[in-house]
Structure formats: C-alpha cells, structure tokens
Design a protein around this motif. Structure first.
Motif, short mmCIF file in Angstrom:
data_model
loop_
_atom_site.label_atom_id
_atom_site.label_comp_id
_atom_site.label_asym_id
_atom_site.label_seq_id
_atom_site.Cartn_x
_atom_site.Cartn_y
_atom_site.Cartn_z
N ALA A 23 -75.19 80.89 -5.98
CA ALA A 23 -76.32 80.36 -5.20
C ALA A 23 -76.95 79.15 -5.87
CB ALA A 23 -77.37 81.45 -4.99
N TYR A 24 -76.89 79.08 -7.20
CA TYR A 24 -77.56 78.00 -7.93
C TYR A 24 -76.59 77.02 -8.59
CZ TYR A 24 -81.83 80.74 -7.44
OH TYR A 24 -82.90 81.43 -6.92
N THR A 25 -75.34 77.42 -8.73
CA THR A 25 -74.37 76.63 -9.48
C THR A 25 -73.13 76.41 -8.63
OG1 THR A 25 -75.13 77.83 -11.44
CG2 THR A 25 -73.17 76.45 -11.68
N SER A 26 -72.81 75.16 -8.34
CA SER A 26 -71.63 74.91 -7.53
C SER A 26 -70.38 75.35 -8.31
CB SER A 26 -71.52 73.42 -7.17
OG SER A 26 -71.11 72.65 -8.28
N ILE A 27 -69.37 75.75 -7.58
CA ILE A 27 -68.14 76.25 -8.20
C ILE A 27 -67.49 75.17 -9.06
CG2 ILE A 27 -65.80 77.06 -7.71
CD1 ILE A 27 -66.97 78.52 -5.29
N ARG A 28 -67.48 73.96 -8.55
CA ARG A 28 -66.86 72.87 -9.29
C ARG A 28 -67.65 72.56 -10.56
NH1 ARG A 28 -65.57 66.83 -6.83
NH2 ARG A 28 -64.86 65.88 -8.77
N TYR A 29 -68.99 72.54 -10.45
CA TYR A 29 -69.82 72.29 -11.63
C TYR A 29 -69.59 73.37 -12.68
CZ TYR A 29 -74.01 71.48 -14.48
OH TYR A 29 -74.87 71.24 -15.52
N ASN A 30 -69.58 74.62 -12.27
CA ASN A 30 -69.36 75.71 -13.20
C ASN A 30 -68.04 75.55 -13.94
OD1 ASN A 30 -70.03 78.48 -14.25
ND2 ASN A 30 -68.15 78.99 -13.15
N THR A 31 -67.01 75.13 -13.21
CA THR A 31 -65.69 74.93 -13.81
C THR A 31 -65.71 73.78 -14.81
OG1 THR A 31 -64.64 75.71 -11.77
CG2 THR A 31 -63.25 74.52 -13.33
N GLU A 32 -66.24 72.65 -14.39
CA GLU A 32 -66.14 71.43 -15.19
C GLU A 32 -67.12 71.40 -16.37
OE1 GLU A 32 -66.60 68.24 -12.43
OE2 GLU A 32 -64.65 68.60 -11.46
N LYS A 33 -68.31 71.96 -16.20
CA LYS A 33 -69.32 71.89 -17.25
C LYS A 33 -69.33 73.11 -18.16
CE LYS A 33 -70.92 67.99 -15.64
NZ LYS A 33 -70.75 66.72 -16.36
N ASN A 34 -69.07 74.28 -17.59
CA ASN A 34 -69.17 75.51 -18.39
C ASN A 34 -67.85 75.98 -18.98
OD1 ASN A 34 -71.88 75.59 -17.81
ND2 ASN A 34 -71.69 77.06 -16.13
N TYR A 35 -66.71 75.57 -18.38
CA TYR A 35 -65.43 76.09 -18.86
C TYR A 35 -64.47 75.02 -19.37
CZ TYR A 35 -66.71 80.70 -17.19
OH TYR A 35 -67.33 81.91 -17.02
N TYR A 36 -64.47 73.82 -18.77
CA TYR A 36 -63.59 72.76 -19.26
C TYR A 36 -63.74 72.48 -20.75
CZ TYR A 36 -61.65 70.91 -14.86
OH TYR A 36 -60.96 70.72 -13.70
N PRO A 37 -64.98 72.47 -21.30
CA PRO A 37 -65.11 72.07 -22.71
C PRO A 37 -64.34 72.96 -23.68
CG PRO A 37 -67.24 71.99 -21.61
CD PRO A 37 -66.30 72.66 -20.66
N TRP A 38 -64.05 74.20 -23.30
CA TRP A 38 -63.38 75.07 -24.26
C TRP A 38 -62.13 75.74 -23.72
CZ3 TRP A 38 -63.38 80.38 -23.05
CH2 TRP A 38 -64.27 80.78 -22.03
N MET A 39 -61.83 75.58 -22.43
CA MET A 39 -60.61 76.13 -21.86
C MET A 39 -59.64 75.01 -21.53
SD MET A 39 -61.80 79.17 -19.20
CE MET A 39 -60.10 79.65 -18.86
N ASN A 40 -58.37 75.34 -21.45
CA ASN A 40 -57.40 74.41 -20.91
C ASN A 40 -57.82 74.05 -19.48
OD1 ASN A 40 -54.83 74.22 -19.05
ND2 ASN A 40 -54.23 73.48 -21.07
N ASP A 41 -57.80 72.73 -19.15
CA ASP A 41 -58.33 72.30 -17.85
C ASP A 41 -57.64 72.97 -16.68
OD1 ASP A 41 -59.95 70.71 -19.30
OD2 ASP A 41 -59.23 68.79 -18.51
#
Length: 329
Positions: free
Chosen positions: A222-240
């Motif tokens: 509801a507050y965090t777009s799916i794309r934002y969550n992927t790119e900002k919260n997971y990209y920095p430490w996961m394989n893209d």
C-alpha cells in the motif's frame, strides 16, 4: 489490494504516510459504483464527475451491471438501505427474473478493449513481509532469511548499506550466539526453533532512533511500489536478476485480454439466458473491443458502433427501443 507494479518512485518519497500514487485499484470517489437510484440529477452529476484512466476491463463493467439486476443482490441492497446508502423504495430490488412487471436492461459501453489485469499472488497477499519501516527516521530495514551470502539472519539497513542483527531502531538482540534473533528461528538447520533465549539491550548505535515495525504484505504494497521495493531495498545486496525474479515478477501476475474476453462473453451469455436485454455501444472502440461488444449484444441491432457526437443518437435510439419494449410487454 492497493498496490503499484509500475512506478519506480515510492509513496513515501513525498510524505512518509502517503499511499502509492499509481495503484491498480484506486480508492477514489470518482471511481466508485453508484448503487440504485432514480434521481436523474444525481445520476447526471455522478456521470460528469467520473474519471477514466488506467486499463480497460469490459468484463468488470458487465459483471457489475448484471449483478445489480440479479435477485441475489437483494440482501446487499437491503443492507445498504439500512445504512442510508440506498433509498428505501428499492427494498424489493432487484426484482425476480420472472416478474411480469419488470424489464431488465444492461447498456454496456466502452471506448477500448480488454487489457491486462494485475493482481498480487497468494504468497504475497497476507502475513508478514521481510521489510521493516521506521517511521521516525523514515528508513527501511530488510531481513535476509537465508540467502546463502554470509548475511543469513541479519538485517540490511538500506540507508546505511550495513548489516546488523536487528532492524534499525530496535536496539541490539543478545542471543548468546552470533546471528540468532529474538523470535522463532532455525538458523543452524537442526529443525528446532526457539532454542535460544534472546533479550533486547539498549541501542548500540548513537544515530539509531525510532522504532522499526515489521510490515505485513498489504501494508508494504500500500505504501511501497513493487518496483521501488525491488530496486531500493533488494538490488543493493541481491543479484539484480534474482531480485527482479523474486520481488518484482514473483510478487504479481496478470490476466490477459483473451481471458477477460472470455469472462465478458460468459457474463453476457448468463445475462441473456435470464432474458436481460443487452445493448452495447462501441465509442470509437478498436476492433478487439468491437468484437466483444457485438458478441455480447442481444442481437446485431442491439450493438451500436459510433464516433463523436453519434453517441448521442445511440443513446436516444436505445431509450426509444426500451420504451417500445415496455409498452409491448
């Protein structure tokens, strides 16, 4: 659900309590259904206030139009009457299909054709996510369950690019064994959870303020777009590609236009089986929409393909035909 699969910006970018700005299902007054009324001016004002954007779902329009003529809707109507949302004179509506005093009509109009429908998959619709939100500092922390990268069971502090044994704002967990956390876990793989007692000690970082709250999936989307969550919260430490697969395309799915065309046909067929008269109007609609509307109409003469101001003539013709049918019956 209230979610946004497209935007790269976050609802919290402008204000930490903002919902995502481009949700699949908008909770706007201008997009709500107006239930039963015979107030002509109210109807006209309501139509004037409608706004259209997003994808096209002819099946949903036909579904609601037909549902509001189905006697099975009567308990809902009566409940809404009790809440003051529908006038009491509609207490017997919708009438039975075999009521000889009743003519049931649906007028279905579109300027488009069925397009994709987006939905959150079952495993991301409920329960707790791996995301924590600290409202005071406006920061995310992400719990890494078992990624196999040496940071299993730790929290990634997004703003600091650091790994810690607690979400930022929740102090330090002392579990007597490195890497274990203060609620069910089985990080050593022996099949036993809760084998270590953990307790919280004061914050260990001078700049650690606020309290991190574990977000449920509905709260997260509801507050965090799916794309934002992927790119900002997971990209920095996961394989893209792994992050995209798991946290973007693994979160939502789509229903294609072909499936929605078939749904529309099924609803139209069910309506016509109950002797509901179905008129359809294609207002400068593409060929895909025209095909669906032709198939849905009660007969070829019940379909209108119009451009520009011709739409006014279509509605006048439908009104005249309905009047004639009522007189005939």
């Amino acid at each position: 659900m209230h979610f946004d699969p497209w935007s790269s910006n976050d609802g919290r970018d402008d204000d930490p309590v903002n919902l995502v700005s481009r949700p699949v299902c908008e909770d706007r007054d201008s997009r709500e259904i107006l239930m039963l009324t015979d107030d002509r001016q109210k109807l006209k004002d309501y139509i004037d206030d409608l706004s259209a954007r997003g994808n096209t779902s002819i099946d949903l329009g036909m579904k609601w139009g037909t549902a509001l003529l189905d006697p099975a809707m009567r308990p809902v109507v009566n409940k809404m009457i009790g809440h003051g949302e529908v006038p009491s004179r509609f207490s017997l509506r919708p009438f039975a299909y075999d009521d000889l005093e009743t003519l049931k009509v649906v007028v279905l109009m579109t300027d488009g054709q069925n397009t994709s429908q987006y939905y959150i998959e079952d495993d991301h619709r409920s329960g707790e996510s791996d995301v924590y939100w600290n409202e005071q500092t406006e920061e995310y922390s992400i719990w890494n369950k078992r990624n196999g990268d040496g940071n299993d069971g730790l929290f990634y502090w997004v703003n600091n690019n650091l790994w810690r044994d607690h979400p930022k704002g929740n102090g330090h967990w002392d579990c007597g064994k490195e890497g274990l956390r203060g609620y069910p876990n089985d990080l050593d793989g022996d099949g036993i959870e809760n084998e270590y007692f953990c307790y919280e000690v004061p914050n260990q970082d001078d700049n650690e303020n606020g309290t991190a709250v574990n977000l449920s999936y509905p709260e997260l989307w509801a507050y965090t777009s799916i794309r934002y969550n992927t790119e900002k919260n997971y990209y920095p430490w996961m394989n893209d590609s792994e992050a995209r697969s798991q946290w973007r395309y693994g979160v939502y799915d789509t229903v294609g236009s072909g499936t929605k065309d078939n749904r529309t046909k099924a609803i139209c067929d069910a309506a016509k089986t109950e002797q509901i008269v179905v008129y359809t109007i294609g207002f400068e609609a593409p060929s895909g929409g025209v095909s669906v509307l032709k198939d849905c109409a009660s007969s070829p003469s019940h379909f209108f393909d119009v451009d520009g101001l011709e739409i006014s003539n279509a509605f006048k013709s439908i009104a005249q035909q309905i009047t004639q049918l009522r007189l005939t019956q």
